[in-house]
Scaffold this active site. Structure first.
Site, mmCIF file in Angstrom:
data_model
loop_
_atom_site.group_PDB
_atom_site.id
_atom_site.type_symbol
_atom_site.label_atom_id
_atom_site.label_comp_id
_atom_site.label_asym_id
_atom_site.label_seq_id
_atom_site.Cartn_x
_atom_site.Cartn_y
_atom_site.Cartn_z
ATOM 1 N N ASP A 48 124.984 48.468 151.198
ATOM 2 C CA ASP A 48 123.958 48.653 152.220
ATOM 3 C C ASP A 48 123.962 47.471 153.187
ATOM 4 O O ASP A 48 125.007 46.890 153.461
ATOM 5 C CB ASP A 48 122.593 48.834 151.547
ATOM 6 C CG ASP A 48 121.721 49.841 152.265
ATOM 7 O OD1 ASP A 48 121.367 49.598 153.442
ATOM 8 O OD2 ASP A 48 121.383 50.876 151.665
ATOM 9 N N SER A 80 118.577 58.393 152.325
ATOM 10 C CA SER A 80 118.805 57.010 151.903
ATOM 11 C C SER A 80 117.827 56.597 150.819
ATOM 12 O O SER A 80 118.124 55.743 149.989
ATOM 13 C CB SER A 80 118.641 56.061 153.090
ATOM 14 O OG SER A 80 119.804 55.984 153.851
ATOM 15 N N HIS A 89 116.899 47.951 155.372
ATOM 16 C CA HIS A 89 117.342 49.144 154.659
ATOM 17 C C HIS A 89 117.864 48.809 153.257
ATOM 18 O O HIS A 89 117.518 49.479 152.273
ATOM 19 C CB HIS A 89 118.423 49.822 155.496
ATOM 20 C CG HIS A 89 118.769 51.214 155.084
ATOM 21 N ND1 HIS A 89 119.721 51.491 154.139
ATOM 22 C CD2 HIS A 89 118.315 52.414 155.523
ATOM 23 C CE1 HIS A 89 119.842 52.802 153.999
ATOM 24 N NE2 HIS A 89 118.999 53.391 154.832
#
Length: 805
Positions: free
Chosen positions: A168, A581, A242
């Site tokens: 990520d 996600s 994220h």
């Protein structure tokens, strides 16, 4: 990246019980701070003691307790009010327990807690907690009871010896979700490293975040220049948010008093709270380069991870040999690594699913039973309910403000490539004279939802309504707007625009109603979740399954605003995001738990356990719905169904797959030997292999009838091999629900297993008896093996087509 806007009193207690108490300490000992400061901050802990070990020189246990405390590093007594309430005095204890519980409560630092936990007389140390619901809620929603002594969490020791590689944007390791209090030594099979970088040192890693790497070469080569150091950091540190969010969703420690500005308030915890995290940062401001992704797969496999969590979008149509994620994940799978990947956010369109290789577990998204309602009150008395995470000063409930549709307030500034800039509230697209002092209605799309509110604010607007447009349906995700704002469904948007057109003086206000739990129906398939089938292969069900991915609260860096807007000054330890996600790390965490409970299970066995125990009905017992239109979801949308962890730990039977099985599938799918070598890095000869692509030992069965010749009948025989993973002997019988137009028989209809690990094969014969109209038609049924206790269910799909694939 795949998200929707880019969520005892006795000494006879066993050692395992003592370990459990220490774990309970660890889960919330990270409450008050992080980093170096954390060790100096105190909170109240309850210490359970073996009083029979009191040395004889102490007259009573309280004297012994006090001496023990004063021997701890940097211990200081507390200044507390006397129990009478008159005056203050120095005290060692908050309480001393002598009747129902032997021990005491005291204010301690993290270091002191660890010292106490290592003393032979201490049975366990518990944090003094306020009991609240889990703020991520998804673990509770999935049936993972945090303090249960049985079930998947307990059987896996909360994933403590399992390593999840998170691919990520990096990590913010100081967040309390990544504290290592109470964790044992790093698993011995870990061979990786914690790499230094800008604002990230080796000591940033610990026994929770055990490794961290970053990959920039491919990215810098692609952009043709060095990175913008004012935006990006060449290190494993997360400057986007994220990666921190997904890592804590998969394996975050328990953190009390978590929320986003009061929304979803309670206790936050990841799916596998004791699993170790290895960070592989290969996503940057402009995206994630295939070369860097492959480098991450290469290193993670070498480092010894057990699970890879990949919340990154792959191809929706490339053959496996042209998809680096397919190639990298095959190499990982061949070494026993479970790979979970997000299905993509291209829903509700069919054929939009990404990451479709059969050796990858592809995860779609669903809702949980929580939402953040906000009402739009129209001046005519109509109430349109939407969702919002707005936390600023509310609008006055009875003060109605003028409304305007953004498409009627264009500034005339045309943005190339965005002919509908004003209607979607792109920056600079709104006329300030028309917008000033009004609530502006913006169409969804074209820019991040929170950015639309900023555009309205900069044009002088006082509120923003974001409406789903044609095709986006009834599914909603909440956002932390900078100005009063909320999102409404497509039907709500139609109602609102009708009101604006028909009213001479359209006016409205908003009311924000906080957090609501126990929402029904739930779960519901998220509108944005990408759908199958995949043109790459109709013989493999994609997505495989769905998991929570809407409005998920998890850790967030202190350098990034929750809206992700540079002009937003707000900061929060947690953020709420939506997307596949967010659903992917739920399955990564579950895989870690299953691996912890069953170290001998292969990646295919883990996926099989999750798929064959998944459910297709909501909490009320009704068929699982699609948020797009609230019609019943189908198998190509939700895969085998919604994950059910308590059942997955003991599935009864599983369908295993080896490297050779995948090679046979590729041969049967007409891949050339050269292409297979590109994918698998293995030489293979496909000559003389009689396999059919539908014979891949997948937990779902999918067959294709080629309609081009239109014969009167079609017959296909499918072989599957089940492995018994239960203890002792068991006899299974089959129950079939056939797809429409098909007759299905199973031979044999009964299988008896006498020992764990035994394998039995069966044949499913599918005969098509009617021909539907059109050039492509699919329908599904199911096949369930049951011994009365276990129900091992495989989706059964038939595809009729009259075009080549």
């Amino acid at each position: 990246m795949q998200d929707d806007h880019h969520t005892s009193s006795s000494l006879s207690l066993s050692l395992s019980m003592g370990t459990l108490w220490v774990w309970a300490l660890a889960l919330t000992a990270i409450l008050l701070s992080f980093g170096h400061v954390y060790a100096e901050i105190t909170q109240t802990f309850i210490v359970r003691v073996r009083n029979d070990l009191k040395p004889s020189q102490f007259l009573d246990v309280e004297e012994w307790y006090s001496t023990t405390l004063r021997s701890l590093t940097s211990y200081k007594s507390m200044t507390l009010k006397s129990e009478s309430g008159k005056g203050e005095k120095q005290r060692d204890f908050v309480h001393v327990y002598k009747t129902v519980f032997n021990g005491f409560a005291a204010r301690l630092t993290n270091q002191q807690v660890e010292e106490l936990s290592n003393l032979p007389q201490v049975l366990g140390v518990l944090p003094d907690r306020v009991r609240q619901i889990q703020t991520t809620r998804s673990p509770e929603f999935l049936g993972l009871a945090a303090n249960s002594l049985t079930g998947l969490l307990a059987e896996s020791d909360y994933g403590s010896n399992v390593i999840i590689g998170v691919f990520d944007t990096g990590i913010c390791p100081e967040r309390r979700s990544f504290n290592d209090v109470g964790l044992g030594p790093v698993p011995p099979h870990w061979k990786g490293d914690c790499v230094d970088g800008e604002k990230f040192m080796k000591k940033s890693c610990n026994k929770k975040v055990i490794g961290a790497r970053y990959f920039t070469d491919g990215y810098e080569a692609s952009v043709g220049a060095a990175m913008n150091s004012s935006i990006e950091i060449k290190s494993p540190r997360d400057t986007d948010g994220h990666g921190t969010h997904t890592a804590s969703t998969a394996a975050g420690r328990q953190v009390a008093n978590a929320s986003l500005f009061g929304y979803a308030e309670g206790v936050a915890v990841g799916i596998a709270p004791k699993a170790r995290i290895a960070v592989y940062k290969m996503c940057w401001e402009r995206g994630c380069l295939d070369s860097d992704i492959l480098a991450a797969f290469d290193k993670a496999t070498e480092d010894g991870v057990d699970v890879i969590s990949l919340s990154v979008g792959g191809s929706t149509g490339l053959p496996y040999e042209m998809d680096p994620i397919s190639i990298g994940s095959f190499g990982a799978m061949a070494r026993g690594i479970f790979v979970a990947a997000s299905a993509g956010n291209g829903g509700p369109e069919s054929f939009s699913v990404a990451n479709v290789a059969p050796w990858v577990t592809t995860v779609g998204a669903s809702t949980i039973d929580r939402k953040f309602p906000a009402d739009l009150l129209l001046a005519d008395g109509t109430v349109i309910t939407g969702v919002s995470l707005y936390s600023g000063k509310p609008l006055l409930k009875k003060t109605y403000l003028p409304l305007i549709y953004a498409g009627n307030a264009s500034s005339g500034n045309q943005i190339i490539g965005f002919p509908f800039g004003a209607s979607t509230c792109l920056p600079g697209s709104l006329d300030k004279k028309l917008v000033r002092g009004k609530i502006v209605v913006c169409d969804r799309g074209g820019s991040p939802r929170a950015a639309k509110g900023l555009a309205v604010k900069e044009a002088g607007g006082v509120g923003v309504i974001i409406e789903n447009v044609d095709g986006e349906g009834e599914g909603l995700s909440a956002d932390p707007h900078l100005i009063p704002g909320l999102a409404i469904t497509e039907s709500g948007g139609n109602k609102l625009r009708t009101y604006i057109k028909s009213s001479k003086n359209p006016r409205a206000t908003m009311v924000f109603r906080g957090t609501q739990v126990g929402v029904r129906p739930a779960p519901v398939l998220a509108t944005f979740s990408s759908r199958g089938p995949s043109f790459v292969s109709f013989y493999v069900l994609k997505p495989d399954l769905i998991a929570p991915g809407v409005d998920i609260l998890a850790a967030w860096p202190d350098t990034v605003a929750p809206s992700e807007l540079s002009s937003d000054p707000r900061r929060s330890e947690f953020n709420i995001l939506s997307g596949t996600s967010m659903s992917c790390p739920h399955v990564s965490g579950l895989a870690a738990l299953l691996k912890g409970a069953h170290r001998d299970w292969s990646p295919a066995m883990i996926r099989s356990a999750l798929m064959t125990t998944a459910y297709i009905h909501d909490l009320s017992g009704n068929p699982l719905l699609d948020a797009t239109d609230y019609n019943v979801s189908n198998v190509w949308d939700m895969g085998a169904g919604h994950v059910d962890p308590p059942k997955a730990v003991n599935p009864g039977l599983v369908y295993d797959l080896t490297v050779n099985d995948y090679l046979d599938f590729l041969c049967a799918s007409n891949y050339t030997e050269e292409d297979i070598n590109r994918i698998t890095h293995k030489s293979v000869s496909c000559k003389g292999k009689p396999h059919k692509p539908w014979d891949i030992n997948y937990p779902a069965i999918s067959v294709v009838f080629d309609m081009s010749s239109r014969p009167s009948k079609y017959n296909i025989a499918v072989t599957r091999t089940a492995t018994h993973v239960g203890n002792g002997s068991s006899s299974y019988s089959v129950v079939v629900t056939p797809p429409r137009g098909a007759k299905v028989t199973v031979d044999p209809p009964k299988m008896t297993f006498t020992e764990k690990g035994q394998k039995k094969s069966y044949v499913v014969r599918i005969q098509m008896q009617s021909v539907p109209p059109g050039n492509l038609y699919t329908d599904s049924g199911k096949l369930t093996w049951t011994d009365g206790k276990h129900h091992v269910t495989s989706p059964l799909m038939v595809v009729w087509k009259d075009f080549p694939t």
